[in-house]
Design a protein around this motif. Structure first.
Motif, PDB file in Angstrom:
ATOM      1  N   THR A   1      44.933  47.200  79.277  1.00 33.55           N
ATOM      2  CA  THR A   1      43.570  46.983  79.750  1.00 33.55           C
ATOM      3  C   THR A   1      42.904  48.356  79.865  1.00 33.55           C
ATOM      4  O   THR A   1      43.592  49.379  80.045  1.00 33.55           O
ATOM      5  CB  THR A   1      43.531  46.309  81.137  1.00 33.55           C
ATOM      6  OG1 THR A   1      44.134  47.188  82.097  1.00 33.55           O
ATOM      7  CG2 THR A   1      44.256  44.978  81.125  1.00 33.55           C
TER       8      THR A   1
ATOM      9  N   TYR B   1      46.109  46.731  91.090  1.00 38.82           N
ATOM     10  CA  TYR B   1      47.097  47.593  90.448  1.00 38.82           C
ATOM     11  C   TYR B   1      48.427  47.583  91.181  1.00 38.82           C
ATOM     12  O   TYR B   1      49.488  47.698  90.564  1.00 38.82           O
ATOM     13  CB  TYR B   1      46.544  49.018  90.344  1.00 38.82           C
ATOM     14  CG  TYR B   1      45.361  49.087  89.419  1.00 38.82           C
ATOM     15  CD1 TYR B   1      45.541  49.315  88.062  1.00 38.82           C
ATOM     16  CD2 TYR B   1      44.073  48.867  89.891  1.00 38.82           C
ATOM     17  CE1 TYR B   1      44.461  49.340  87.197  1.00 38.82           C
ATOM     18  CE2 TYR B   1      42.983  48.891  89.038  1.00 38.82           C
ATOM     19  CZ  TYR B   1      43.186  49.134  87.698  1.00 38.82           C
ATOM     20  OH  TYR B   1      42.114  49.134  86.832  1.00 38.82           O
TER      21      TYR B   1
ATOM     22  N   ASN C   1      41.041  43.038  89.627  1.00 40.08           N
ATOM     23  CA  ASN C   1      42.164  43.891  89.234  1.00 40.08           C
ATOM     24  C   ASN C   1      42.911  44.351  90.480  1.00 40.08           C
ATOM     25  O   ASN C   1      42.297  44.845  91.430  1.00 40.08           O
ATOM     26  CB  ASN C   1      41.668  45.110  88.465  1.00 40.08           C
ATOM     27  CG  ASN C   1      41.068  44.738  87.130  1.00 40.08           C
ATOM     28  OD1 ASN C   1      41.539  43.820  86.466  1.00 40.08           O
ATOM     29  ND2 ASN C   1      40.024  45.430  86.723  1.00 40.08           N
TER      30      ASN C   1
ATOM     31  N   ALA D   1      38.428  57.388  87.554  1.00 38.93           N
ATOM     32  CA  ALA D   1      39.488  57.329  86.553  1.00 38.93           C
ATOM     33  C   ALA D   1      40.352  58.584  86.590  1.00 38.93           C
ATOM     34  O   ALA D   1      39.853  59.694  86.795  1.00 38.93           O
ATOM     35  CB  ALA D   1      38.884  57.164  85.160  1.00 38.93           C
TER      36      ALA D   1
ATOM     37  N   HIS E   1      41.203  49.441  82.311  1.00 42.23           N
ATOM     38  CA  HIS E   1      41.474  49.956  83.657  1.00 42.23           C
ATOM     39  C   HIS E   1      42.843  50.626  83.734  1.00 42.23           C
ATOM     40  O   HIS E   1      42.999  51.696  84.320  1.00 42.23           O
ATOM     41  CB  HIS E   1      41.379  48.826  84.686  1.00 42.23           C
ATOM     42  CG  HIS E   1      39.986  48.414  85.009  1.00 42.23           C
ATOM     43  ND1 HIS E   1      39.233  47.623  84.167  1.00 42.23           N
ATOM     44  CD2 HIS E   1      39.195  48.693  86.074  1.00 42.23           C
ATOM     45  CE1 HIS E   1      38.047  47.433  84.707  1.00 42.23           C
ATOM     46  NE2 HIS E   1      37.998  48.075  85.858  1.00 42.23           N
ATOM     47  N   ARG E   2      43.850  49.979  83.129  1.00 42.65           N
ATOM     48  CA  ARG E   2      45.193  50.543  83.191  1.00 42.65           C
ATOM     49  C   ARG E   2      45.295  51.791  82.312  1.00 42.65           C
ATOM     50  O   ARG E   2      45.944  52.770  82.681  1.00 42.65           O
ATOM     51  CB  ARG E   2      46.220  49.502  82.758  1.00 42.65           C
ATOM     52  CG  ARG E   2      47.644  50.035  82.782  1.00 42.65           C
ATOM     53  CD  ARG E   2      48.646  48.939  82.500  1.00 42.65           C
ATOM     54  NE  ARG E   2      48.776  48.053  83.626  1.00 42.65           N
ATOM     55  CZ  ARG E   2      49.518  46.942  83.604  1.00 42.65           C
ATOM     56  NH1 ARG E   2      50.155  46.585  82.500  1.00 42.65           N
ATOM     57  NH2 ARG E   2      49.600  46.174  84.669  1.00 42.65           N
TER      58      ARG E   2
ATOM     59  N   GLU F   1      35.233  52.925  90.216  1.00 40.50           N
ATOM     60  CA  GLU F   1      35.201  53.468  88.856  1.00 40.50           C
ATOM     61  C   GLU F   1      35.637  54.938  88.795  1.00 40.50           C
ATOM     62  O   GLU F   1      35.081  55.745  88.066  1.00 40.50           O
ATOM     63  CB  GLU F   1      33.797  53.316  88.241  1.00 40.50           C
ATOM     64  CG  GLU F   1      33.166  51.957  88.424  1.00 40.50           C
ATOM     65  CD  GLU F   1      34.058  50.803  87.951  1.00 40.50           C
ATOM     66  OE1 GLU F   1      34.962  51.006  87.146  1.00 40.50           O
ATOM     67  OE2 GLU F   1      33.837  49.686  88.418  1.00 40.50           O
TER      68      GLU F   1
ATOM     69  N   PHE G   1      45.665  41.277  86.963  1.00 46.99           N
ATOM     70  CA  PHE G   1      44.324  41.715  86.620  1.00 46.99           C
ATOM     71  C   PHE G   1      43.370  40.537  86.479  1.00 46.99           C
ATOM     72  O   PHE G   1      43.787  39.393  86.278  1.00 46.99           O
ATOM     73  CB  PHE G   1      44.371  42.539  85.330  1.00 46.99           C
ATOM     74  CG  PHE G   1      45.221  43.760  85.474  1.00 46.99           C
ATOM     75  CD1 PHE G   1      44.685  44.936  85.957  1.00 46.99           C
ATOM     76  CD2 PHE G   1      46.574  43.713  85.179  1.00 46.99           C
ATOM     77  CE1 PHE G   1      45.478  46.062  86.130  1.00 46.99           C
ATOM     78  CE2 PHE G   1      47.375  44.826  85.346  1.00 46.99           C
ATOM     79  CZ  PHE G   1      46.818  46.006  85.827  1.00 46.99           C
TER      80      PHE G   1
ATOM     81  N   VAL H   1      32.161  50.768  83.125  1.00 47.09           N
ATOM     82  CA  VAL H   1      33.509  50.909  82.570  1.00 47.09           C
ATOM     83  C   VAL H   1      33.438  51.569  81.198  1.00 47.09           C
ATOM     84  O   VAL H   1      34.275  52.410  80.848  1.00 47.09           O
ATOM     85  CB  VAL H   1      34.224  49.538  82.497  1.00 47.09           C
ATOM     86  CG1 VAL H   1      35.584  49.673  81.836  1.00 47.09           C
ATOM     87  CG2 VAL H   1      34.382  48.953  83.896  1.00 47.09           C
TER      88      VAL H   1
ATOM     89  N   LEU I   1      41.979  53.447  86.171  1.00 40.93           N
ATOM     90  CA  LEU I   1      40.672  53.315  86.809  1.00 40.93           C
ATOM     91  C   LEU I   1      40.809  52.516  88.092  1.00 40.93           C
ATOM     92  O   LEU I   1      41.349  51.419  88.102  1.00 40.93           O
ATOM     93  CB  LEU I   1      39.715  52.610  85.849  1.00 40.93           C
ATOM     94  CG  LEU I   1      38.229  52.606  86.143  1.00 40.93           C
ATOM     95  CD1 LEU I   1      37.673  54.010  86.179  1.00 40.93           C
ATOM     96  CD2 LEU I   1      37.495  51.787  85.088  1.00 40.93           C
ATOM     97  N   GLN I   2      40.325  53.068  89.195  1.00 39.09           N
ATOM     98  CA  GLN I   2      40.447  52.452  90.508  1.00 39.09           C
ATOM     99  C   GLN I   2      39.087  51.938  90.985  1.00 39.09           C
ATOM    100  O   GLN I   2      38.056  52.254  90.392  1.00 39.09           O
ATOM    101  CB  GLN I   2      40.992  53.470  91.511  1.00 39.09           C
ATOM    102  CG  GLN I   2      42.393  53.957  91.173  1.00 39.09           C
ATOM    103  CD  GLN I   2      43.441  52.854  91.219  1.00 39.09           C
ATOM    104  OE1 GLN I   2      43.343  51.929  92.025  1.00 39.09           O
ATOM    105  NE2 GLN I   2      44.438  52.926  90.346  1.00 39.09           N
TER     106      GLN I   2
END
Length: 736
Positions: free
Chosen positions: A404, A611, A609, A417, A406-407, A415, A616, A442, A411-412
């Motif tokens: 993804t 983590y 999402n 990163a 985000h992964r 936003e 997700f 994003v 990215l937390q």
């Protein structure tokens, strides 16, 4: 409501995110209906539950709430509010000093301190802490640490008392103290509306309640300013990056219920102090929040800069002749079309390029050919997609690892990163699938993390719905004509055998789908009313499709609806399908949360999402177990299938991250593929009956589509080719 006073003996469970806790408390008074004597031992401790953030073992607390009886764990006290005291008794001081407030003391040293100084210990710590060195093991430095910890704990308790007096919940109090520290109460008193900007999860409405509690007037400038900001933040939910001045003033006025003149005046003040930005290059009256304007402008700049020729372009040293030769081999080996070959060549020779096309046009084959050539010329690449399901699908079609976004970026929330312009991704080319799902923020984070000189290849279907969040990224990039775009138009022979694919292309062109009577994978079940559609959908999913086509209703069939409300909307269909497919049954545990009843065996979807849990937004799983751990409910959900099943546990308060998934919105289905899609098409959904929504819904199906409803609704959707307007300035910025 009753009050229970006591010392926290043990924190059995505490959720660090939401503050929900289970604690054992030693009562210090007989206010609990004389349930306890004056002397208390461990067997007489009571179980206290609730949002008890900040509390630790040793704290002396007044709890207000109600007694409840749990079938397995017996009598518990459920807390509505609480008040923390400074410890004064020897027992309270001992427990307090041995608690987590004071690292490195422990019960033995705490007892020595009490034996030496007695109940005067607080005064010694606060005013003459060097006397503590009389105790063996306490150095001068350690006495300083004890004093600092005491003062910090005291400040925290005082802030807690003040903030809860303003109407803040224990959970919110915890967040506010984390943000502002010892000045928390002072900050809130000065401007409670700043909470909506600074504290994650606090919106205008909650800040407004606090503002009213402490006496802020209805037309205070801080309140009007916060309402204007809230209007722009709320517009993100409809996909807007900005609002025209007139729309902003009207929406803010409705939220605030103040004179329009005051709203207009405050907008001007916010423009002057830089909180808002008026960008006439985008539109003569486009009003942005500063952060939104910055994100959109930076995205355009980053894309343009990435597209410039660069000395470190990893593909510049690959001879064009070699690329052409590899493409010729690919055309021969895989029957690549000229459009597909052009897409691969474009990706290799241009820093930024786009591939788009409908179902059956060979986007997957094109991707796999590009990957094969990259591997042959020894260039590094990474595959990524916006959601977990889209990334999983990309991994399946490529037989390669996919992440993804985000992964990939780490990215937390907010936003932020780990990979960015200062520490970019170390790949020669970044390949992004399902780009239509990416929002402005994003996408900006992703482009910022692409190393200068590297390439990015954007793949998506421009005719699908845009992202759930703000912006119209893929469409704006394509229509800016700033970057090379290859559109696949040829539907391959194998795809032509599918009525789903052929009808998807007809729908895209505004033509009615063809309905065959046999040898088809595309059906329309005509009914008269929305209630008939609701009943028919439940019967199709639970009975007819499994019986006639052999599909599993839990694993293979997905109901997709345009709206949440109405009798044939997502919410009601989830209730109906749960009752039919997974009814209440003795021995099957369940737990209510809000308006939803979660039951063992339910199909559920992750809504954000997470983590830490490695799940997700959009992931679908099955509730395997609902149990109680130390008085706190715990729900276990299994995600994935085969060897990749991964089980996640949720506390009660974390259930806000889940929803039933027998039915889902079309937006939530983006990037996913299901064997069977069942979709209501009824006139009562008129507000969302759009061609791109219908197109997106049916293209989620691999083997079977069942539309249920009224032909009139179907043709309403076909005629409505004007997507809901999104205020976005990316296209104009890229055209500059």
């Amino acid at each position: 409501m009753e009050t229970v006073s006591g010392i926290v003996a043990r924190v059995t469970y505490q959720n660090s995110e939401n503050g929900y806790s289970v604690m054992k408390v030693e009562p210090t008074s007989s206010t609990q209906s004389n349930l306890f004597d004056k002397e208390h031992d461990s067997e007489e401790r009571i179980t206290v539950t609730g949002n008890l953030a900040l509390l630790k073992a040793g704290d002396v607390v007044d709890f207000t709430g109600e007694w409840t009886n749990h079938a397995k764990y017996g009598t518990q006290f459920t807390v509505d509010s609480f008040h923390i005291h400074s410890p004064t008794t020897k027992i309270g001081l001992t427990k307090f000093l041995a608690s987590d407030h004071f690292k490195g003391i422990g019960e033995k040293l705490a007892q020595e301190l009490i034996d030496t100084f007695g109940e005067s210990l607080p005064q010694v710590i606060e005013h003459d802490h060097h006397k503590l060195t009389a105790i063996r093991g306490i150095t001068r430095q350690k006495s300083e640490i004890i004093k600092e910890a005491w003062e910090k704990a005291k400040d925290t308790r005082e802030q807690n008392i003040l903030l809860q007096g303003m109407g803040l919940t224990p959970n919110l109090t915890h967040k506010v103290i984390d943000m502002y520290g010892a000045k928390a109460a002072e900050k809130i008193t000065e401007n409670p509306y700043q909470l909506a900007q600074d504290v994650w999860g606090v919106g205008f409405k909650r800040a407004d309640e606090i503002g009213k509690n402490i006496g802020f007037t209805h037309d205070h400038a801080y309140r009007i300013s916060a309402g204007i900001s809230y209007s722009l933040i709320k517009a993100l939910d409809d996909g807007h990056m900005f609002l025209p001045f007139e729309e902003l003033t009207n929406q803010a006025q409705q939220i605030l219920s103040v004179d329009l003149v005051k709203v207009e005046g405050q907008i001007q003040a916010m423009l002057t102090n830089g909180v808002l930005v008026l960008d006439r290059d985008v539109s003569y009256n486009a009003i942005y929040l500063k952060a939104f304007h910055k994100a959109e402008d930076e995205l355009a700049t980053l894309l343009q800069k990435l597209d410039e020729p660069h000395d470190d372009d990893p593909f510049a040293k690959v001879p064009l002749k070699e690329i052409s030769g590899l493409l010729e081999s690919a055309v021969t080996d895989t029957a690549l079309s000229s459009e597909q070959a052009m897409a691969v060549k474009t990706a290799l020779t241009n820093p930024v390029s786009i591939l788009t096309g409908g179902p059956g046009t060979g986007k997957s084959t094109t991707l796999n050919t590009l990957i094969k050539i990259l591997e042959e010329v020894g260039k590094s690449y990474v595959l990524t997609a916006p959601t977990g399901r889209a990334a999983k699908r990309l991994a399946e079609i490529s037989d390669r690892t996919s992440y993804t976004v985000h992964r990939l970026l780490k990215l937390q929330p907010g936003e932020v990163a780990a990979f960015n312009a200062e520490d970019p991704l170390k790949y020669d080319i970044v390949i992004v699938d399902e780009v239509s799902m990416l929002d402005t923020f994003v996408m900006k984070a992703l482009i910022a993390a692409v190393k200068p000189g590297s390439h990015i290849f954007l793949v998506g279907d421009a005719d699908q719905l845009p992202s759930v969040q703000a912006g119209n990224v893929l469409s704006d990039i394509i229509h800016s004509k700033r970057f090379p775009v290859v559109t696949l138009t040829q539907v391959f022979r194998q795809a032509q055998e599918s009525d789903i694919i052929m009808n998807a292309h007809r729908i895209k062109e505004g033509m009615g789908p063809e309905f065959k009577t046999e040898n088809t994978d595309f059906y329309f079940i005509e009914v008269d009313t929305v209630e008939d559609a609701r009943a028919s959908i439940v019967d199709l999913v639970s009975n007819r499709i499994p019986t006639e086509f052999g599909f599993n209703p839990y694993e293979d069939i997905q109901v997709l609806a345009p709206l949440y409300k109405t009798p044939a909307g997502v919410s009601q269909l989830n209730i109906d399908l749960q009752q039919t497919l997974n009814p209440k049954k003795r021995g099957k545990n369940e737990i209510p949360f809000g308006y939803t009843m979660f039951r063992e065996g339910d199909r559920v979807m992750q809504l954000k999402n997470n983590y830490e849990k490695d799940v997700f937004n959009g992931d679908v799983g099955i509730v395997r177990d609902i149990s109680v751990f130390d008085g706190s409910p715990e729900v276990s959900v299994s995600f994935g299938s085969g060897y990749q099943v991964h089980t996640v546990k949720y506390a009660r308060e974390e259930l806000m991250e889940l929803t039933l998934a027998y039915a889902a919105s079309v937006h939530k289905s983006q990037g996913s593929e299901y064997p069977v899609v069942v979709m209501p098409m009824v006139t009562s959904h008129y507000i969302m009956l759009q061609r791109n929504l219908l197109y997106t819904g049916i293209t989620r199906a691999k083997n079977l589509v069942m539309l249920v409803g009224q032909k009139k609704a179907l043709y309403m959707a076909l005629k409505n080719d004007t997507p809901m307007k999104r205020y976005s300035g990316l296209k104009k910025r890229l055209e500059r």
